[in-house]
Design a protein around this motif. Structure first.
Motif, PDB file in Angstrom:
ATOM      1  N   TYR A  15       0.825  -1.213   0.000  1.00 17.53           N
ATOM      2  CA  TYR A  15       0.000   0.000   0.000  1.00 17.53           C
ATOM      3  C   TYR A  15       0.860   1.265   0.000  1.00 17.53           C
ATOM      4  CZ  TYR A  15      -4.115  -2.835   1.097  1.00 17.53           C
ATOM      5  OH  TYR A  15      -5.139  -3.746   1.053  1.00 17.53           O
ATOM      6  N   LEU A  16       1.994   1.219   0.690  1.00 20.67           N
ATOM      7  CA  LEU A  16       2.822   2.413   0.832  1.00 20.67           C
ATOM      8  C   LEU A  16       3.449   2.844  -0.479  1.00 20.67           C
ATOM      9  CD1 LEU A  16       4.284   4.570   2.488  1.00 20.67           C
ATOM     10  CD2 LEU A  16       6.029   2.841   3.026  1.00 20.67           C
ATOM     11  N   ARG A  19       1.173   4.764  -2.715  1.00 23.13           N
ATOM     12  CA  ARG A  19       0.906   6.073  -2.119  1.00 23.13           C
ATOM     13  C   ARG A  19       2.053   7.042  -2.423  1.00 23.13           C
ATOM     14  NH1 ARG A  19      -2.234   7.422   2.320  1.00 23.13           N
ATOM     15  NH2 ARG A  19      -3.896   5.956   2.902  1.00 23.13           N
ATOM     16  N   ARG A  22       2.069   8.047  -6.133  1.00 27.28           N
ATOM     17  CA  ARG A  22       1.009   9.011  -6.451  1.00 27.28           C
ATOM     18  C   ARG A  22       1.292  10.389  -5.854  1.00 27.28           C
ATOM     19  NH1 ARG A  22      -2.293   4.260  -6.032  1.00 27.28           N
ATOM     20  NH2 ARG A  22      -2.624   4.581  -3.785  1.00 27.28           N
ATOM     21  N   ALA A  23       2.096  10.431  -4.801  1.00 32.44           N
ATOM     22  CA  ALA A  23       2.477  11.716  -4.207  1.00 32.44           C
ATOM     23  C   ALA A  23       3.607  12.394  -4.972  1.00 32.44           C
ATOM     24  CB  ALA A  23       2.880  11.520  -2.744  1.00 32.44           C
ATOM     25  N   ASP A  41      -1.249  -2.678  -7.821  1.00 35.24           N
ATOM     26  CA  ASP A  41      -1.630  -1.305  -8.147  1.00 35.24           C
ATOM     27  C   ASP A  41      -0.849  -0.905  -9.396  1.00 35.24           C
ATOM     28  OD1 ASP A  41      -1.415   1.765  -8.029  1.00 35.24           O
ATOM     29  OD2 ASP A  41      -2.777   1.370  -6.357  1.00 35.24           O
ATOM     30  N   ASP A 204      -3.262  -0.439   5.008  1.00 37.22           N
ATOM     31  CA  ASP A 204      -3.265   0.857   4.341  1.00 37.22           C
ATOM     32  C   ASP A 204      -3.217   2.004   5.343  1.00 37.22           C
ATOM     33  OD1 ASP A 204      -3.367   2.489   1.943  1.00 37.22           O
ATOM     34  OD2 ASP A 204      -5.412   3.015   2.532  1.00 37.22           O
ATOM     35  N   GLN A 208      -0.489   4.879   5.439  1.00 38.11           N
ATOM     36  CA  GLN A 208      -0.821   6.297   5.613  1.00 38.11           C
ATOM     37  C   GLN A 208       0.119   6.954   6.611  1.00 38.11           C
ATOM     38  OE1 GLN A 208      -3.855   8.904   8.248  1.00 38.11           O
ATOM     39  NE2 GLN A 208      -4.685   6.961   7.499  1.00 38.11           N
ATOM     40  N   GLU A 211       3.578   7.476   5.140  1.00 39.56           N
ATOM     41  CA  GLU A 211       3.567   8.592   4.191  1.00 39.56           C
ATOM     42  C   GLU A 211       3.549   9.930   4.934  1.00 39.56           C
ATOM     43  OE1 GLU A 211       1.015  10.209   0.321  1.00 39.56           O
ATOM     44  OE2 GLU A 211       0.124   8.729   1.694  1.00 39.56           O
TER      45      GLU A 211
END
Length: 320
Positions: A15-16, A19, A22-23, A41, A204, A208, A211
């Protein structure tokens, strides 16, 4: 930034990494082999993959230098389990990266006394995993707080759950048949009065927090943070909630722990003891205040997401 994630395809990394992509970050995923991430993903198509065997590299004294040679601004370490391995990485990264973010565990705490447990409470860890992680945290924070030291952040997840891996059940172990029994009205044994607690977190939500620690590194550096759901849950409450989700009334039998050991498989009994004897319920107030951490999943929601995956994979026989 350029971010290297060690152990990138695991439960949280799956999940990280998306993220971070996308950042807008450049991400390098370091893994021992060409394993697929737990969570697929499209963002993985924009990730550089590097294969390094940490165990062999630590033994040869080459792993940390190879990571440092990747030229990262930030290194995220998901799979460090000994102070010796952490020390090698610190020595290699000092003066070369802005931040090291380390994945710890709430098992740095021993049995609960006052709850919710805060990060600064006196600790009584036991077992190789918890004591090792506590020693790593001490090493990293000491380094981060000395002049010229490597800045670091330590995040302590609870029982990580969600798609990709079996999660701790209301008996306190990984026995998949417990979920099936709860869903069909079968009897489930619980230790003592079932009032011991477990504290889950969705993978996730852990991602979060990582991140956010990177984004707020100036505030976060030199600190550790708990990363769990909003509230812990008792084994009794957990079992009841799962049974009622499947339209069943819980069929629970409470037995002293010594008796439970004789009634379930030895590995399950040991896992139940490890979780029940700690009975963790921890605070996320520091993570909320400093990182802006806001878990999206409750304990039950995180577990149900994991159960849906287990059912889809044919690992458990559960009603739709």
């Amino acid at each position: 930034m350029k971010i290297v994630v060690i152990g990138a395809t695991g439960h949280v990394g799956g999940y990280l990494v998306p993220r971070l992509v996308r950042a807008g970050h450049e991400v390098v995923a370091v893994t021992r082999g060409a394993s697929e991430p737990y969570h697929s993903d499209p963002a993985w198509n924009r990730v550089e993959r590097v294969f390094l065997d940490r165990e062999a590299g630590d033994a040869a004294g080459t792993f940390a230098g190879a990571v440092a040679g990747l030229g990262a601004d930030v290194v995220v370490d998901m799979v460090c389990f000994t102070p010796e391995s952490a020390s090698q990485l610190v020595e290699a990264l000092r003066g070369r990266v802005e931040l090291l973010v380390h994945c710890g565990t709430i098992w740095v705490h021993g049995p609960s006394a006052e709850v919710p447990i805060t990060e600064d409470v006196a600790r009584t860890p036991f077992g190789e995993y918890g004591t090792g992680k506590a020693a790593i945290e001490e090493l990293l924070l000491r380094e981060a707080r000395r002049p010229g030291g490597l800045r670091s952040v330590i995040l302590h997840p609870g029982h990580i759950t969600g798609p990709g891996w079996p999660m701790i059940n209301p008996q306190g172990n990984l026995d998949l048949s417990v979920w099936e029994a709860l869903a069909t009205g079968g009897e489930v044994l619980l230790p003592n009065s079932g009032l011991e607690t477990v504290h889950h977190v969705h993978a996730d939500d852990v991602a979060q927090a990582f991140e956010r620690a990177i984004a707020r590194q100036a505030e976060a550096a030199g600190n550790s943070f708990h990363v769990v759901s909003e509230r812990a849950i008792t084994l009794r409450g957990f079992a009841t909630a799962i049974a009622r989700h499947y339209c069943q009334e819980p069929n629970l039998r409470f037995v002293p722990f010594d008796e439970l050991r004789t009634l379930i498989p030895a590995d399950s009994a040991e896992a139940s003891f490890q979780h029940a004897s700690r009975s963790h319920s921890v605070s996320i107030e520091r993570a909320r205040r400093v990182l802006g951490y806001a878990p999206r999943f409750t304990t039950l929601e995180a577990v149900l997401d994991g159960l849906a995956w287990l059912r889809a994979e044919g690992r458990v026989d559960l009603p739709a």
